[in-house]
Design a protein around this motif. Structure first.
Motif: not given
Length: 254
Positions: A151-170
């Protein structure tokens, strides 16, 4: 403020080095803020504090490094299990340094779970060959996955194209059950904080329990449970979703 329930998972960065640079990891683009290896003496300071706190949760030894590269990794495992026999020790590893003999040795020293990931560019690992030669108990201790299963993520926003859209309200529960300790002893609320934007204290200067119960740390946990990610630099663009506290099975606690 009242004390929050104690964290149940602690990740201790015993070394900053990794022998891979995967495209879905910040190591591919950036350098760690802290570098080097944690000494056995410093590691023991952390373990002794966990003993004082009656910690019985889960321990692993990574942040963005490969733990098996530490020259005293075997001793670290032995000390951990001796001092904290009721904890569960997990090894997150790329297994490039894991031979059959080393696996058996680490298993006997007290590693409860080997989470092995075959990362991009790796065609064969030694475990592919020796897995069927292990005992049933040893095989059960291995969780073997391909990097495509992660389950890949953008690592706190560092990797812009990994893991889908940000989750600002969750909401995010990670800081409520887990803490990361860097190679130099700095305490972080989350393993996604590659650049250590939110250091809560240093375990070699302030007792770990005092850091955990610091009002600033408690406020961060409370804010993130409410979904107030915008208040914290690493959290603002993070796309990891952890809305609920994990079950006891997740912690691997008896």
């Amino acid at each position: 403020m009242n004390e929050d329930p104690l964290f149940k998972i602690v990740e201790i960065e015993i070394n900053s080095q990794c022998n891979l640079a995967c495209s879905y990891c910040p190591n591919h683009e950036y350098e760690r803020t802290e570098k080097g290896e944690m000494s056995l003496d410093n590691y023991q300071i952390i373990i002794d504090q966990l003993v004082e706190m009656n910690f019985k949760g889960r321990i692993s030894h990574e942040f963005y490094g490969e733990p098996t590269l530490h020259p005293n990794f075997e001793e670290i495992i032995s000390r951990t299990k001796k001092s904290l026999p009721e904890t569960k020790i997990e090894l997150y590893t790329n297994a490039t340094k894991l031979t059959k003999d080393r696996f058996i040795d680490l298993f006997n020293r007290g590693i409860d779970k080997f989470i092995i990931t075959k990362h991009e560019g790796i065609k064969n690992l030694a475990v592919d060959e020796f897995f069927n030669e292990l005992s049933e108990e040893q095989r059960r201790s291995i969780n073997y996955q391909d990097h495509t299963d992660l389950h890949k993520t953008n690592r706190g926003g560092l990797l812009k194209n990994v893991g889908g859209r940000k989750q600002p309200l969750l909401p995010c529960q990670i800081p409520s059950f887990l803490m990361t300790i860097t190679v130099n002893g700095n305490v972080l609320p989350c393993f996604e904080d590659f650049f250590q934007n939110h250091e809560m204290g240093n375990v070699f200067k302030t007792p770990l329990k005092e850091i955990w119960n610091d009002p600033r740390y408690q406020e961060l946990r409370k804010d993130l449970r409410k979904g107030l990610r915008h208040k914290y630099k690493t959290c603002t663009d993070c796309n990891r979703v952890q809305m609920k506290l994990p079950s006891e099975d997740y912690y691997n606690i008896k």
